[in-house]
Design a protein around this motif. Structure first.
Motif, PDB file in Angstrom:
ATOM      1  N   LEU C  77      38.253  57.930  25.792  1.00  0.00           N
ATOM      2  CA  LEU C  77      37.896  59.073  24.946  1.00  0.00           C
ATOM      3  C   LEU C  77      38.876  59.231  23.772  1.00  0.00           C
ATOM      4  CD1 LEU C  77      35.925  59.603  27.307  1.00  0.00           C
ATOM      5  CD2 LEU C  77      36.130  62.029  26.730  1.00  0.00           C
ATOM      6  N   PRO C  83      34.625  62.405  20.472  1.00  0.00           N
ATOM      7  CA  PRO C  83      33.499  62.002  21.323  1.00  0.00           C
ATOM      8  C   PRO C  83      32.654  63.214  21.705  1.00  0.00           C
ATOM      9  CG  PRO C  83      35.536  62.023  22.571  1.00  0.00           C
ATOM     10  CD  PRO C  83      35.933  62.230  21.145  1.00  0.00           C
ATOM     11  N   VAL C  86      28.929  61.463  26.429  1.00  0.00           N
ATOM     12  CA  VAL C  86      29.651  60.554  27.307  1.00  0.00           C
ATOM     13  C   VAL C  86      28.765  60.221  28.515  1.00  0.00           C
ATOM     14  CG1 VAL C  86      31.700  60.250  28.759  1.00  0.00           C
ATOM     15  CG2 VAL C  86      31.868  61.538  26.607  1.00  0.00           C
ATOM     16  N   VAL C 100      36.604  64.106  31.769  1.00  0.00           N
ATOM     17  CA  VAL C 100      35.819  64.037  30.528  1.00  0.00           C
ATOM     18  C   VAL C 100      35.657  65.433  29.928  1.00  0.00           C
ATOM     19  CG1 VAL C 100      33.530  63.564  29.573  1.00  0.00           C
ATOM     20  CG2 VAL C 100      34.572  61.941  31.198  1.00  0.00           C
ATOM     21  N   VAL C 106      33.465  67.230  23.600  1.00  0.00           N
ATOM     22  CA  VAL C 106      32.344  66.718  24.397  1.00  0.00           C
ATOM     23  C   VAL C 106      31.256  67.771  24.549  1.00  0.00           C
ATOM     24  CG1 VAL C 106      31.679  65.996  26.729  1.00  0.00           C
ATOM     25  CG2 VAL C 106      33.702  64.995  25.625  1.00  0.00           C
ATOM     26  N   VAL C 109      27.527  65.301  28.955  1.00  0.00           N
ATOM     27  CA  VAL C 109      27.985  64.242  29.865  1.00  0.00           C
ATOM     28  C   VAL C 109      26.834  63.921  30.805  1.00  0.00           C
ATOM     29  CG1 VAL C 109      29.714  63.512  31.551  1.00  0.00           C
ATOM     30  CG2 VAL C 109      30.309  65.237  29.826  1.00  0.00           C
ATOM     31  N   PHE C 157      25.697  56.747  23.418  1.00  0.00           N
ATOM     32  CA  PHE C 157      26.866  57.524  23.822  1.00  0.00           C
ATOM     33  C   PHE C 157      28.098  57.125  23.021  1.00  0.00           C
ATOM     34  CE2 PHE C 157      23.901  57.195  27.320  1.00  0.00           C
ATOM     35  CZ  PHE C 157      23.804  58.502  27.763  1.00  0.00           C
ATOM     36  N   ASP C 158      29.001  58.079  22.925  1.00  0.00           N
ATOM     37  CA  ASP C 158      30.271  57.789  22.251  1.00  0.00           C
ATOM     38  C   ASP C 158      31.248  57.096  23.188  1.00  0.00           C
ATOM     39  OD1 ASP C 158      29.462  59.056  19.819  1.00  0.00           O
ATOM     40  OD2 ASP C 158      29.682  60.966  20.898  1.00  0.00           O
ATOM     41  N   ALA C 159      31.076  57.393  24.476  1.00  0.00           N
ATOM     42  CA  ALA C 159      31.946  56.716  25.457  1.00  0.00           C
ATOM     43  C   ALA C 159      31.144  56.476  26.731  1.00  0.00           C
ATOM     44  CB  ALA C 159      33.184  57.564  25.762  1.00  0.00           C
TER      45      ALA C 159
END
Lengths: 307, 307, 307, 307
Positions: C77, C83, C86, C100, C106, C109, C157-159
């Motif tokens: 992250l 982010p 996720v 997270v 965020v 998730v 997703f970013d992560a």
């Protein structure tokens, strides 16, 4: 340095019976190897002295093998009048033939074991078991599957001693616990002969295989006499099973044979002979309950223990 | 028969840390004995290769002893310019002196271990550890309690490496973890010298002894640098501790020394040298929390593990 | 009666890695059950506090799960600028999503775990792990095979955090360690995103799977950064693996992100961030040696441990 | 979820006898606690059903406690004509009194156990053992050291059953295995009464304590009759010891009593009654060899098992 005890961290782990494991403190590792048929370990344990393990399962121990072997051999031989020819199936340690050879009437002993390497290892590392029996000229060693031997030969015997390890899944021993095998044993016995079988566990926890063995033997032999014994190194009560063919056989007559045998035994005596065939009610119940006959088509292997 | 693997039933049981036990599958038992001071076992394990155990506690393994010994020896020696005289306290396996002797500037190494029989056993059965170091004419082996030696001699050293097993209750090692001992180490170090200590466990579970060692060393030495490392056969994260006396010592300078040392190492490299002194916040907290100094009057033995 | 400690005879036996077993002293048995996919045990151990085991293999412990989870989540992250979305694959304990959700940027998730019953059990019995994360409105829980999910959805997703247990023979996890899976992970990552993977053991004894994971990831991602950590309750050194997509990513920039993240972490800090990607030479060698790519056609399952 | 079997990783480890350990697979942990006197564990094992352990030593199991308790109680009660008053020393599980209360002539049973908390725990968690015996108005429970009770009271009894755990070093049971204690037992017995004692192990490996008990009893009582039995959950052969005071007592008369008792027993029967006092020669030898009397001044504690 050698005089002081070694550490107690070396252990031998036996996944003994389904549901538990026994861990032995090792004084010394005598031998480890693997034959074509099985892993062979000979360990000097702290509590039981030297022990033989096959595929991790205890076979016998220095401290109490005399109970196992006296009780397998002498009841059968003392149920026959003047046994001369004796067949031992299994028994690679040599202690079964050792006990057979104490009977002076015996002229010929054939020992059939599938694992020639195991015999060599026992001969070298278990001198207390065979006690020189392998040098006796009356002994003939055959390296062959016991069942195949019995189906092949036409020799007959006054006594047959079936000294097998547990019929674990996938092991060739499985087909030496079936009615077909027992019938062949009967065919090779002389009239008035007798056989004895390593008869597995008799605790309320693990009695099914024994009970089915007894019932399977009853389907083949006229008289079937299980007799329990307990040896510490097996960690459970076990039994052997005697099948005497002599129609005149009786417990009283057997006690007399023991009394007159002239052998200085450590477990079997007129006193224990009188008691040995007396079974507790729960065992009689088990024979009623587990009545299914074991056959080649429906064998009864034991599952391999986890642990 | 010898080519097939032995059974997996033979185990070595290490009551590893308080609260658990490790059980190693044994390929072979190399040596078992007991010296005046401890039970000595050398076992070939399945996962870690040959291992040395003292009183049942793992000391080092064939597969990862290089990490332990490189990291104990080279940080100290590479923190001294041209070390000539080196003292090793403990280290009977011979691997610590093996690493020391790779430094060409070294002219004299004194190794002091209380257990002469252990040294002999390691010399015979751990050739991969000493790799001939015991034959090096620069090495002088003294069989004596490390603390007594340090209090007796007036020699001084460029580096002192303290390679001890855990200070278990009742063991003489207990008094080699106190400020009195550390003060004597400092007195025997030449100006610009360095020492390194086996620094015990650094997990959140078992960090107290390590943290108190660090604080005790800080009460004696101007610069104290713990550095964690991980070796599988210890089954927990551990650390060594470096105390460099050179006032000009810095991490950057140390990285340069590693870069220029010319030794083909497998764990210590400029890359790991740059990283090794970086500690996680939880460890810094532990140093604050466990601040009590270890002294002869208030030592900090570890309780013997159950299990 | 309740104030005095219980006996130390109750143990949990983990056939940990091939070749050894760990035996934990149990203070209390919290939960035992079996879902469609695996045996689930939650045990309060003496040394590590509460622990989760799946099919007998340790997943995380109260005392050091913070190391595992901080190190899986924050490197990824903090390698992405702000982010928002996720994806967590696996991670039923809830501790990965807990970490997270500490990132304020965020917004969404998604946690995908194949075992819905495991999630329920963890939610009830591991409150310290999820710390209420399951109530966070930003979290969406999907009960589905992670690979099937990734192949089904078109969300990006970013992560992506891949928090899996070991790819044991016969387990569905086997196909979440192949290049085909990694390619799908890459496709679902936004530009400038990052992923992190539980990266298995890195000891000289057991490095092959890790090394092949790294090489397989390298066949898919431009930058692959393994980073070792050691947690006591795993009893061996392990690593996670970071794959940052941002072309401007650098270790120095990453250290800055850690410095500025504003999270009070217990393991990851600017200090450990600076050190974490520094690998010992033996590990570099392992990457050369174990170069075979893991694919669906040639997966790399671990054999089930004996013991 | 509850229908599928739990994992097999939870174990109970019994450092059974000196030199080995037994590891039981646990289906369920029923109770764990610690009284003033001992650690109390009740575990549902896979092989033996529910088991009670005190300080880690197996006391009895669901599957075979009937053997232990039938054989402790009925031989003594059937050696007395119409027993009315019975004293049980130890026996907190309640199974000994359960068997006593099956005798209709019995009017009063006093059970003396030192550990009141143990009695409560057994009452709650071992219903199959006491089977309601604690509600029987004929039963009187006294929480007191058995020896102190016997020295304090002047009551006399028709039968006394001494149902103790092993006299481990440091345990108060040590002084319930001495001639002084046995003399007090004799004094509290009515003429024609009988006592029975848990008589410890009788294997060639561990027979010394039993043999010395027999000799010590012989120094106090006119007739001493040891009788072996085997229960799987003890993992070794054990014996109880009967001391009948009736001068007319004989084995034949005893068999008649068993035949006429009218109780549907599962182990004791006329058949097993006839056999039970028959001992193997090795045991007679042990009585000669281990002849030293156990006294308060020279007690014979067992060392605590390692393992």
């Amino acid at each position: 340095m050698s005089k002081r005890p070694a550490s107690h961290h070396l252990r031998y782990r036996e996944p003994a019976h389904e549901g538990e494991a026994i861990e032995y403190l090792c004084k010394r590792v005598i031998y480890r190897g693997r034959s074509r048929f099985q892993a062979i370990d000979i360990i000097e344990t702290q509590l039981h002295g030297r022990m033989l393990f096959l595929d991790g399962i205890a076979q016998s121990s220095e401290m109490d093998e005399f109970i196992y072997h006296e009780m397998l051999v002498h009841p059968a031989l003392l149920s026959v009048s003047r046994p001369e020819a004796v067949l031992v199936i299994g028994g690679a340690e040599g202690a079964t033939v050792r006990e057979v050879l104490r009977h002076q009437s015996v002229r010929r002993v054939v020992m059939v074991d599938i694992d020639g390497q195991l015999i060599e290892v026992c001969r070298e590392h278990l001198p207390g078991w065979h006690a020189g029996a392998f040098e006796d000229p009356r002994l003939e060693v055959v390296v062959e599957d016991g069942r195949r031997y019995l189906e092949r030969v036409e020799d007959s015997f006054d006594a047959i001693l079936v000294d097998l390890s547990d019929p674990l899944e996938g092991s060739p021993a499985v087909y030496l616990f079936t009615s077909e095998f027992y019938r062949r044993v009967r065919e090779r016995l002389n009239p008035g002969g007798a056989a004895a079988f390593q008869g597995e566990g008799v605790s309320p926890q693990q009695v099914e295989l024994h009970a089915r063995m007894v019932n399977t033997l009853k389907s083949v032999f006229p008289v079937v006499q299980p007799y329990p014994y307990f040896i510490h190194s097996f960690h459970r009560p076990d039994a052997h099973i005697l099948v005497p063919l002599d129609p005149a056989w009786s417990q009283a007559k057997f006690v007399e044979s023991v009394r007159n045998c002239g052998l200085p035994l450590r477990y079997l005596s007129p006193e224990t002979a009188r008691a040995m065939f007396c079974l507790p009610p729960y065992l009689w119940k088990a024979y009623e309950r587990y009545s299914r006959i074991i056959t080649d088509d429906d064998p009864s292997p034991e599952r391999k223990a986890g642990g």
